[in-house]
Motif scaffolding. Sequence first.
Motif, mmCIF file in Angstrom:
data_model
loop_
_atom_site.group_PDB
_atom_site.id
_atom_site.type_symbol
_atom_site.label_atom_id
_atom_site.label_comp_id
_atom_site.label_asym_id
_atom_site.label_seq_id
_atom_site.Cartn_x
_atom_site.Cartn_y
_atom_site.Cartn_z
ATOM 1 N N ARG A 85 -7.658 1.484 -2.808
ATOM 2 C CA ARG A 85 -6.239 1.150 -2.664
ATOM 3 C C ARG A 85 -6.073 -0.255 -2.075
ATOM 4 O O ARG A 85 -5.213 -1.015 -2.502
ATOM 5 C CB ARG A 85 -5.534 2.192 -1.782
ATOM 6 N N ASN B 123 0.928 7.957 -5.626
ATOM 7 C CA ASN B 123 -0.428 8.525 -5.782
ATOM 8 C C ASN B 123 -1.345 7.650 -6.629
ATOM 9 O O ASN B 123 -2.010 8.123 -7.539
ATOM 10 C CB ASN B 123 -0.360 9.938 -6.402
ATOM 11 N N ARG C 71 0.763 4.452 -2.357
ATOM 12 C CA ARG C 71 0.587 5.806 -1.828
ATOM 13 C C ARG C 71 1.714 6.724 -2.314
ATOM 14 O O ARG C 71 1.479 7.857 -2.714
ATOM 15 C CB ARG C 71 0.553 5.763 -0.294
ATOM 16 N N GLU D 118 0.837 -1.205 0.000
ATOM 17 C CA GLU D 118 0.000 0.000 0.000
ATOM 18 C C GLU D 118 0.876 1.263 0.000
ATOM 19 O O GLU D 118 0.570 2.251 -0.670
ATOM 20 C CB GLU D 118 -0.899 -0.018 1.245
#
Length: 552
Positions: free
Chosen positions: A129, A122, A119, A115
Amino acid sequence: MSEPLLDIEGLRISFESTTGTVEAVRDVDLTIYPGQSVAIVGESGSGKSTAAMSILGLLPGTGKVTAGSIKLNGEELTELDEKGWERIRGSQIGLVPQDPMSNLNPVWRIGTQVEEALRANNIAAGSERHARVLSLLEEAGLPDVEKRAKQYPHEFSGGMRQRALIAMGLAARPALLIADEPTSALDVTVQKRILDHLETLTKELGTALLFITHDLGLAAERADHLVVMHRGRIVEKGPSLQILRAPQHPYTKRLVTAAPSLASARIQSAKAKGLETAESLAADVASEEVVVRVTDLVKEFGSLRAVDGVSFDLRRGSTLALVGESGSGKSTVANMVLSLLEPTSGAVEFEGRDVSKLSRKELFDVRRRMQVVFQNPYGSLDPMYSIYRCIEEPLTLHKVGSRKEREARVSELLDMVQMPRSAMRRYPNELSGGQRQRIAIARAMALNPEVIVLDEAVSALDVLVQNQILHLLTDLQSELRLSYLFITHDLAVVRQTADDIVVMRQGKVVEKGTADSVFDNPAEEYTRNLINSVPGLNIELGTGENLGIDVG
């Protein structure tokens, strides 16, 4: 041809050290096109990883690019500031690093780490996500992804950790993926599955792949194009098979000759053509006399049966390879043969005598005649002992000779393993891995043993050094009629060295026989998979005339 994806010209990289400036990479030119797979091959210290890390702006320590150009899709990367690198890393260039244990955070769940990669680039938000994390883990070939995402790295096997790193490397769909020795610590079958998967994924996504490896067989099997590096320079490059079949540079010729998988391929090819190779001729010198007999060996640790009814005979003057994946029980068997572990049941006989029934004094004498060389040359020598003391210690322990005689024996042993006598005043940290392994062999030879157990004794070494050590072991064996019990997961090395093979899986023997019979007609599916997973073994090479190799 389309425009290059990556274009490197005249690249130079240097490091500052206490002794001054060290040039690690010199005048490197490299072009990679979209969707192409390229492998950079070379031994430790050749500059291959340094060159690759410069593409990501991740040079370690004092490393810096001092000259040349690195362009990605026409954009000059050497002029980027930290913000510019953050924009490129992950989203345009992904990385699958070498050691999954030190590249995954031990206190974060796997899902959280994937994850984080999303992140940072973006990609997707909130619940979307999480769904993306699961699809990436599934894409990387992990089963039961909901459960796996919640686990920590220590709950994953080495192969699963490597898959998680592949998921992270491809998370942002980069145009280029750099895979730095992505499978060097893995069993051959796991390695094959992961590389097959990586190949499928990159093809589907149209990702270009840059492999960094010291294994020529793997490079040739997995990449369209090979780049050979030596001492910071590119010495040869071109289509993989062209380089393998007709290497031009002396260093590449040495690499092709030394690569175990390619030597194995030559043996297979020569046998198919009815030619006897030097390697297969050497296999006939062993006698039928049994020096170590293992019968129905069982070892239980609590409720776990790690070794389950293993039997085999080691013939005098021969090499028996005990082969299997991690966790197959092969090292546990070796420790019982060496009397370092007591069997739950079954017997180990040395020259007809059951080792478990010997007195302490008799066992001490058996230990003198049965020695061991371990996998890690860094961990098996005492860093506080000089090389002289490392080799002399077994002689002192067994009260062999006067001080003067012991000194003469240490000199003789250094000659035997082709190390200069001046080495005896040095310490292990002053030697390379290959030199340390020579010292470990000298120490094992000190008491004139009849049997040497080699526990993954060459797996931590570069291919050229590995080749030298294997030749040294073969010479010592034929000169002194030594018997070797070779514990390994590397079937390419086994093809070159073993007379007999015992294949283990989950504590049991699944197949055994002569090396020729096991390789030519494997009876078990498991053995066939092990053999077929050896990278480069199925490459058609001819028999070595193009390398000037004596094939018999």
